[in-house]
Design a protein around this motif. Structure first.
Motif, PDB file in Angstrom:
ATOM      1  N   LEU A  18       0.691  -1.016   0.729  1.00  0.00           N
ATOM      2  CA  LEU A  18       0.077   0.300  -0.463  1.00  0.00           C
ATOM      3  C   LEU A  18       1.007   1.453  -0.256  1.00  0.00           C
ATOM      4  CD1 LEU A  18      -2.631  -0.777   2.302  1.00  0.00           C
ATOM      5  CD2 LEU A  18      -3.320  -1.204   0.000  1.00  0.00           C
ATOM      6  N   SER A  19       2.252   0.974   0.402  1.00  0.00           N
ATOM      7  CA  SER A  19       3.036   2.625   0.473  1.00  0.00           C
ATOM      8  C   SER A  19       3.273   3.229  -0.953  1.00  0.00           C
ATOM      9  CB  SER A  19       4.127   2.235   1.283  1.00  0.00           C
ATOM     10  OG  SER A  19       5.419   3.191   1.438  1.00  0.00           O
ATOM     11  N   VAL A  20       3.196   4.421  -1.266  1.00  0.00           N
ATOM     12  CA  VAL A  20       3.287   5.310  -2.147  1.00  0.00           C
ATOM     13  C   VAL A  20       4.653   6.214  -1.712  1.00  0.00           C
ATOM     14  CG1 VAL A  20       1.268   5.124  -2.276  1.00  0.00           C
ATOM     15  CG2 VAL A  20       1.737   6.914  -1.173  1.00  0.00           C
ATOM     16  N   GLY A  21       5.791   6.144  -0.773  1.00  0.00           N
ATOM     17  CA  GLY A  21       6.226   6.845  -0.537  1.00  0.00           C
ATOM     18  C   GLY A  21       7.769   6.487  -0.232  1.00  0.00           C
ATOM     19  N   GLU A  22       8.705   6.807   0.678  1.00  0.00           N
ATOM     20  CA  GLU A  22      10.372   6.336   0.692  1.00  0.00           C
ATOM     21  C   GLU A  22      10.239   5.415   1.735  1.00  0.00           C
ATOM     22  OE1 GLU A  22      12.408   9.289  -0.404  1.00  0.00           O
ATOM     23  OE2 GLU A  22      13.485   8.370  -2.457  1.00  0.00           O
ATOM     24  N   TYR A  23       9.146   5.690   2.716  1.00  0.00           N
ATOM     25  CA  TYR A  23       8.964   5.380   4.085  1.00  0.00           C
ATOM     26  C   TYR A  23       7.298   5.040   4.644  1.00  0.00           C
ATOM     27  CZ  TYR A  23      13.316   7.558   5.187  1.00  0.00           C
ATOM     28  OH  TYR A  23      15.029   7.959   4.762  1.00  0.00           O
ATOM     29  N   VAL A  24       7.525   3.826   4.873  1.00  0.00           N
ATOM     30  CA  VAL A  24       5.833   2.867   5.315  1.00  0.00           C
ATOM     31  C   VAL A  24       5.368   4.300   6.959  1.00  0.00           C
ATOM     32  CG1 VAL A  24       4.986   1.605   6.624  1.00  0.00           C
ATOM     33  CG2 VAL A  24       6.470   0.726   4.989  1.00  0.00           C
ATOM     34  N   THR A  25       4.356   4.457   6.946  1.00  0.00           N
ATOM     35  CA  THR A  25       3.653   5.364   7.207  1.00  0.00           C
ATOM     36  C   THR A  25       3.051   4.653   8.571  1.00  0.00           C
ATOM     37  OG1 THR A  25       1.915   6.575   5.909  1.00  0.00           O
ATOM     38  CG2 THR A  25       4.356   6.879   6.197  1.00  0.00           C
ATOM     39  N   GLU A  26       1.964   5.521   9.479  1.00  0.00           N
ATOM     40  CA  GLU A  26       1.374   4.704   9.988  1.00  0.00           C
ATOM     41  C   GLU A  26      -0.187   4.552   9.765  1.00  0.00           C
ATOM     42  OE1 GLU A  26      -0.525   5.410  14.679  1.00  0.00           O
ATOM     43  OE2 GLU A  26       0.281   6.950  13.531  1.00  0.00           O
TER      44      GLU A  26
END
Length: 455
Positions: free
Chosen positions: A373-381
């Motif tokens: 599901l992640s769309v950036g460089e870091y996984v968020t909450e």
């Protein structure tokens, strides 16, 4: 510790203003009035971030940026300029700038950008630490952990593996019992032989008997040819019997004979066949209670339980969650062809706080979902599932047992130290979460741990 910020600006008034503002935000700012001085200061001292003006006398900001990035590409450099243009912004970012701000500076935007840059710096350092820990992890197929519970498990595996003893591996579902079995096999003299795994819960009684011991041609409807069975396939190696507590009592009796006599008999056959196999069994049940209830043979239990290897649940080794999460992140990012560097601080705090009743398997599934599901460089909450929060550690719950009487007469420093360490333990070693629970800043927590020699 205060973040060290180098501010580079040839406007003395603007430089002084920025240093005052940064000090008020809790940073430790230092100043330079030209690019040459800035490059020399970065080479001589470690800074957490650099605020760099573009247009200065002597060495300009772009050349200074190029030299700083060449010396330390991980250091975030934030460019400031009163002459904003798309070309300058693109050139700065290509040269290695972390971000680009225009003068007059919006102080709220500056504060947010600095915090984000420092978070990225901290994440990079934490991820590097995690990678080093993973690289230093004890040998074993994907057994990850640096907690006390896991170190004790590694020691026990090292003692048991070289022997020929039958091993009973116990633990909740999802704790990694099969990985422990593979580690034991890998460390044994049988490592060059096969390790055959059988899920006893997945087969009916008739199918399990044929699967384990084999059958003769015509032994039952559909038996069109002889089958050797898993025990014969594991000859000179090891067999891993997963969920051993699920097998029916008739199979239990035949398994007992295999352990005692080291021979099997195929279904439909009348000739015993010798086998040289080490048995590694696993269960998530309490087999002693199963024996008391009459559902498991007592003699088989004691034959299997020559050495017991308990695998701790994830809630008892929460300090391993960051290691495991980073390991799974690397695996699933590569599998899904995604460039993900790590977790944001809030995401890692979320992972550490979760109870994980499904243990390592549940954490693995959560990280895989987050990567997808992640769309950036870091996984968020946002990419992580909701979860039940872990209960406080027993040490914290029992700290004041007996009310104030349990604290009376004790030095205040001793009580404070015990509360801090118990809170850290309940938070799985996560300092940010422990500071939040204690109602202090992370910097204050760091100072207190240093004071008590626990940092």
């Amino acid at each position: 510790m205060q973040a060290k910020i180098l501010v580079v600006d040839d406007d003395a008034g603007h430089l002084s203003m920025l240093r005052t503002v940064l000090s008020g935000w809790g940073y430790a700012p230092e100043g330079a009035t030209d690019g040459e001085s800035a490059v020399e200061m970065v080479r001589a001292k470690a800074y957490d971030a650099v605020l760099l003006d573009v247009r200065m006398a002597g060495m300009g900001g772009m050349e200074a940026l190029s030299r700083i990035s060449a010396f330390n590409p991980a250091m975030p450099v934030i460019i400031m300029t009163a002459y904003s243009s798309v070309e300058t912004a693109v050139a700065a970012l290509k040269t290695g700038a972390y971000d680009y701000l225009t003068k007059p500076l919006d102080l709220d935007v500056l504060h947010l950008t600095l915090n984000r840059a420092l978070d990225h710096m901290r994440l990079a350092a934490e991820n590097e630490t995690l990678r080093r820990k993973l690289a230093d992890a004890p040998p074993g197929p994907e057994i990850i952990g640096a907690s006390r519970a896991m170190r004790e498990l590694f020691t026990l595996i090292g003692m048991v593996a070289p022997t020929e003893a039958t091993v009973l591996i116990t633990g909740e579902s999802g704790t990694g019992k099969e990985l422990v079995a593979r580690a034991i096999h890998s460390g044994s003299a049988r490592s060059s032989g096969p390790l055959i795994a059988v899920n006893c819960a997945a087969l009916s009684e008739t199918l399990l008997e044929s699967e384990l011991f084999g059958h003769e041609k015509g032994a039952f409807t559909g038996a069109e040819r002889r089958r050797e069975g898993r025990f014969m396939a594991a000859d000179k190696g090891s067999i891993f019997l997963d969920e051993i507590g699920e097998i029916a009592q008739p199979i239990q009796a035949k398994l007992l004979r295999v352990i005692q006599e080291r021979e099997i008999q195929r279904v439909g056959g009348d000739k015993p066949l010798g086998v040289d196999v080490r048995i590694l069994a696993a269960t998530n049940r309490d087999l002693k209670k199963e024996v008391e209830a009459g559902r498991f043979r007592e003699d088989l239990y004691y034959r299997l339980n020559v050495v017991s290897v308990p695998v701790p649940p994830l809630r008892e080794r929460a300090e391993d969650i960051p290691l495991l999460a980073q390991f799974f992140l690397g695996r699933f990012a590569e599998k899904n062809r995604k460039r993900i560097k790590g977790f944001t601080p809030a995401a890692m705090d979320h992972l550490v706080r979760c109870a994980w009743p499904g243990n390592v398997r549940e954490l693995e599934n959560a990280v895989e979902r987050a990567v997808i599901l992640s769309v950036g460089e870091y996984v968020t909450e946002r990419e992580l599932p909701l979860c039940d929060v872990r209960a406080a550690a027993p040490a914290l719950a029992t700290l004041t047992e007996g009310g104030s009487a349990g604290l009376a007469g004790r030095p205040l420093d001793d009580v404070e130290r015990e509360v801090i360490l118990a809170t850290l333990d309940s938070c799985g070693g996560n300092k940010s979460e422990a500071a939040r629970v204690l109602g202090i800043t992370r910097a204050t927590l760091h100072k207190k741990l240093k004071k008590y020699g626990e940092d």
